[in-house]
Scaffold this motif. Structure first.
Motif, PDB file in Angstrom:
ATOM      1  N   ARG A   1       2.592  -0.659   5.584  1.00 17.20           N
ATOM      2  CA  ARG A   1       1.314  -0.828   4.877  1.00 17.20           C
ATOM      3  C   ARG A   1       0.944   0.505   4.250  1.00 17.20           C
ATOM      4  O   ARG A   1       0.852   1.527   4.922  1.00 17.20           O
ATOM      5  CB  ARG A   1       0.204  -1.286   5.815  1.00 17.20           C
ATOM      6  CG  ARG A   1      -1.185  -1.198   5.169  1.00 17.20           C
ATOM      7  CD  ARG A   1      -2.228  -1.956   5.942  1.00 17.20           C
ATOM      8  NE  ARG A   1      -2.049  -3.395   5.771  1.00 17.20           N
ATOM      9  CZ  ARG A   1      -2.817  -4.306   6.373  1.00 17.20           C
ATOM     10  NH1 ARG A   1      -3.768  -3.936   7.176  1.00 17.20           N
ATOM     11  NH2 ARG A   1      -2.598  -5.590   6.165  1.00 17.20           N
TER      12      ARG A   1
ATOM     13  N   PHE B   1       8.348  -4.052  -7.063  1.00 15.30           N
ATOM     14  CA  PHE B   1       7.185  -3.279  -7.473  1.00 15.30           C
ATOM     15  C   PHE B   1       7.201  -3.156  -8.997  1.00 15.30           C
ATOM     16  O   PHE B   1       8.242  -2.900  -9.591  1.00 15.30           O
ATOM     17  CB  PHE B   1       7.220  -1.870  -6.869  1.00 15.30           C
ATOM     18  CG  PHE B   1       6.686  -1.800  -5.458  1.00 15.30           C
ATOM     19  CD1 PHE B   1       5.316  -1.806  -5.225  1.00 15.30           C
ATOM     20  CD2 PHE B   1       7.548  -1.712  -4.385  1.00 15.30           C
ATOM     21  CE1 PHE B   1       4.825  -1.741  -3.936  1.00 15.30           C
ATOM     22  CE2 PHE B   1       7.068  -1.644  -3.099  1.00 15.30           C
ATOM     23  CZ  PHE B   1       5.694  -1.661  -2.867  1.00 15.30           C
TER      24      PHE B   1
ATOM     25  N   GLU C   1       2.227  -0.604 -10.852  1.00 15.60           N
ATOM     26  CA  GLU C   1       1.940  -0.295  -9.447  1.00 15.60           C
ATOM     27  C   GLU C   1       2.519   1.054  -9.054  1.00 15.60           C
ATOM     28  O   GLU C   1       1.865   1.865  -8.384  1.00 15.60           O
ATOM     29  CB  GLU C   1       2.529  -1.396  -8.550  1.00 15.60           C
ATOM     30  CG  GLU C   1       1.812  -2.719  -8.649  1.00 15.60           C
ATOM     31  CD  GLU C   1       2.559  -3.832  -7.959  1.00 15.60           C
ATOM     32  OE1 GLU C   1       1.907  -4.730  -7.426  1.00 15.60           O
ATOM     33  OE2 GLU C   1       3.815  -3.807  -7.947  1.00 15.60           O
TER      34      GLU C   1
ATOM     35  N   LYS D   1      -6.647  -1.564  -2.780  1.00 20.91           N
ATOM     36  CA  LYS D   1      -5.226  -1.341  -3.018  1.00 20.91           C
ATOM     37  C   LYS D   1      -4.407  -1.175  -1.748  1.00 20.91           C
ATOM     38  O   LYS D   1      -3.609  -0.260  -1.606  1.00 20.91           O
ATOM     39  CB  LYS D   1      -5.028  -0.135  -3.939  1.00 20.91           C
ATOM     40  CG  LYS D   1      -5.752  -0.257  -5.283  1.00 20.91           C
ATOM     41  CD  LYS D   1      -5.558   0.979  -6.118  1.00 20.91           C
ATOM     42  CE  LYS D   1      -6.279   0.851  -7.442  1.00 20.91           C
ATOM     43  NZ  LYS D   1      -7.744   0.865  -7.263  1.00 20.91           N
TER      44      LYS D   1
ATOM     45  N   GLN E   1       3.998  -8.326   0.824  1.00 18.51           N
ATOM     46  CA  GLN E   1       3.766  -8.648  -0.579  1.00 18.51           C
ATOM     47  C   GLN E   1       4.931  -8.211  -1.471  1.00 18.51           C
ATOM     48  O   GLN E   1       5.158  -8.803  -2.524  1.00 18.51           O
ATOM     49  CB  GLN E   1       2.489  -7.950  -1.060  1.00 18.51           C
ATOM     50  CG  GLN E   1       1.243  -8.353  -0.287  1.00 18.51           C
ATOM     51  CD  GLN E   1       0.119  -7.363  -0.499  1.00 18.51           C
ATOM     52  OE1 GLN E   1       0.139  -6.247   0.005  1.00 18.51           O
ATOM     53  NE2 GLN E   1      -0.876  -7.761  -1.270  1.00 18.51           N
ATOM     54  N   LYS E   2       5.628  -7.167  -1.061  1.00 14.09           N
ATOM     55  CA  LYS E   2       6.681  -6.592  -1.892  1.00 14.09           C
ATOM     56  C   LYS E   2       7.884  -6.220  -1.027  1.00 14.09           C
ATOM     57  O   LYS E   2       7.792  -6.190   0.198  1.00 14.09           O
ATOM     58  CB  LYS E   2       6.165  -5.340  -2.612  1.00 14.09           C
ATOM     59  CG  LYS E   2       4.982  -5.574  -3.536  1.00 14.09           C
ATOM     60  CD  LYS E   2       5.399  -6.243  -4.826  1.00 14.09           C
ATOM     61  CE  LYS E   2       4.217  -6.378  -5.771  1.00 14.09           C
ATOM     62  NZ  LYS E   2       4.614  -6.995  -7.061  1.00 14.09           N
TER      63      LYS E   2
ATOM     64  N   GLN F   1      -1.321  -2.313   0.291  1.00 11.43           N
ATOM     65  CA  GLN F   1      -0.057  -2.946  -0.077  1.00 11.43           C
ATOM     66  C   GLN F   1       0.822  -3.078   1.152  1.00 11.43           C
ATOM     67  O   GLN F   1       1.155  -2.096   1.807  1.00 11.43           O
ATOM     68  CB  GLN F   1       0.658  -2.101  -1.127  1.00 11.43           C
ATOM     69  CG  GLN F   1       1.898  -2.739  -1.708  1.00 11.43           C
ATOM     70  CD  GLN F   1       1.563  -3.850  -2.681  1.00 11.43           C
ATOM     71  OE1 GLN F   1       1.595  -5.021  -2.314  1.00 11.43           O
ATOM     72  NE2 GLN F   1       1.256  -3.513  -3.915  1.00 11.43           N
TER      73      GLN F   1
END
Length: 411
Positions: free
Chosen positions: A73, A241, A245, A50, A127-128, A52
């Protein structure tokens, strides 16, 4: 999408307790747990789950430019967050006339273009995203009773076009929302004076604000204000998100602590481009080293999931760390040794090489099949052609195979 109920509560807590935010957002993240492992690895050598990577950005009043950008991160397993400040004036390669990274969000692609340009600078694709407005920042700071900051210099700037007035005197003081916004947005005075070292000092001042805001948000008195804080943030946040999550992050709230937050600054310096426009020129070599030590994960070091061969227990291995990583958290030998132990290999000696090897290799010595057995674990590594005789130092056992861990094993 604009976050609405029923995700309002979860988004608010995510922003408040997970994100290390700057003067535009004010939201922070606090994490605790075991001593932080390099690249977010557990002591057993298994890959932490996990991870992210995401962007936290604050838009200006017109919602076009991102005045402050953080590449973050977050690791749910190790409870650690690392944030990299990216100056708004960072020069990027783009077809736009305005080649500053803060204008990426003003394009038609918005978040994706921002992702592209952050990846160009950092080398890792987010990623987000979490986009927060100035309005949220001002109201959040007011809700927690202001933040105590040592204003380093006299700040006086007016811009009728932006309806902006910055008027602060130096010294330790508690800044409310409006004055905190002044502090975070200040670049130079009307007469051209300002921070002695330009954006370098500006980033340092903002970093000091982060720490002060974090401490205030974690204070006991702030807990009582959480409903108000959540309401402010949830109405002014844009994020991708998911609710699932966010709920995973919320489950970590009881163990949050300030100790596991690391804030870094993009290496580089200010200057002028060929067109006479001022930019922040990031140092690509120093950035690569910073990212390698603080964001890259040692995914390849964990090898593959294979059946343990009964022959492994007869193989003596020497490990040589030739990655060039110097941070204490980056215990390459520990990660590899633990894994090989799980596979029943005998690690008889280790060594940290001063010479960096770009490519990893397996070197056979006394057992021609030893390297093949290790290759069953590390399928991507190459066995060096031919045999290389091993000359042991006095009192040192002779290995059957040497595993040289090079820079290519850091993903």
């Amino acid at each position: 999408m604009k976050v609405k109920s029923p995700l309002r509560l979860t988004v608010a807590i995510l922003i408040l307790l997970m994100l290390v935010y700057t003067g535009i957002a004010g939201a922070i993240s606090i994490i605790t747990g075991r001593p932080m492992q390099f690249g977010f690895w557990s002591r057993s050598g298994a890959r932490a789950e996990k991870i992210q990577d995401f962007i936290v950005a604050g838009t200006d009043e017109d919602g076009i430019r991102t005045d402050l950008i953080l590449f973050c991160r977050y690791n749910l397993t190790d409870n650690a967050i690392t944030a990299l400040q990216i100056p708004r004036d960072t020069l990027v390669e783009t077809n736009r006339y305005d080649k500053k990274i803060n204008s990426a969000y003003g394009t038609a692609e918005k978040e994706q273009r921002l992702f592209d340009e952050v990846e160009q600078v950092v080398g890792i694709r987010p990623q987000k995203y979490v986009i927060v407005s100035f309005k949220a920042f001002r109201e959040l700071i007011d809700a927690i009773g202001g933040v105590e900051v040592d204003v380093p210099i006299r700040m006086y700037y007016t811009d009728p076009v932006q309806n902006l007035t910055i008027d602060l005197y130096p010294g330790l003081q508690v800044l409310n929302g409006r004055r905190a916004e002044m502090f975070m947005r200040f670049r130079y005075n009307n007469d051209g004076s300002g921070y002695p070292n330009g954006d370098i000092d500006r980033i340092a001042a903002q970093k000091g604000f982060y720490q002060a805001a974090m401490n205030k948000l974690l204070s006991g008195s702030t807990i009582l204000k959480v409903p108000k804080i959540m309401s402010i943030i949830s109405d002014n946040v844009k994020t991708d998100f998911t609710g699932e999550e966010i709920m995973k992050y919320i489950s970590k709230i009881p163990s949050f602590s300030m100790e596991k937050v690391k804030i870094l600054t993009l290496p580089g310096e200010g200057g002028y481009g060929e067109n006479g426009v001022s930019y922040f020129f990031h140092d690509k070599k120093e950035t690569e080293l910073l990212v390698k030590e603080n964001f890259k994960t040692m995914e390849k070091l964990t090898g593959a999931t294979k059946t343990i061969s009964p022959k492994n227990k007869y193989v003596k291995v020497k490990i040589v760390d030739a990655t060039g990583i110097q941070t204490e958290e980056a215990d390459v030998i520990k990660v590899v040794s633990d894994l090989l132990g799980e596979y029943k290999f005998k690690v008889i000696s280790t060594e940290k090489s001063e010479r960096i090897q770009d490519k990893s290799k397996l070197i056979n010595h006394n057992n021609k099949n030893a390297a093949e057995l290790l290759k069953a674990v590390y399928s991507g590594i190459e066995i060096q052609d031919g045999l290389e005789l091993f000359v042991a130092d006095e009192g040192e056992k002779e290995p059957d195979v040497t595993l040289v861990v090079g820079a290519d094993f850091i993903s």
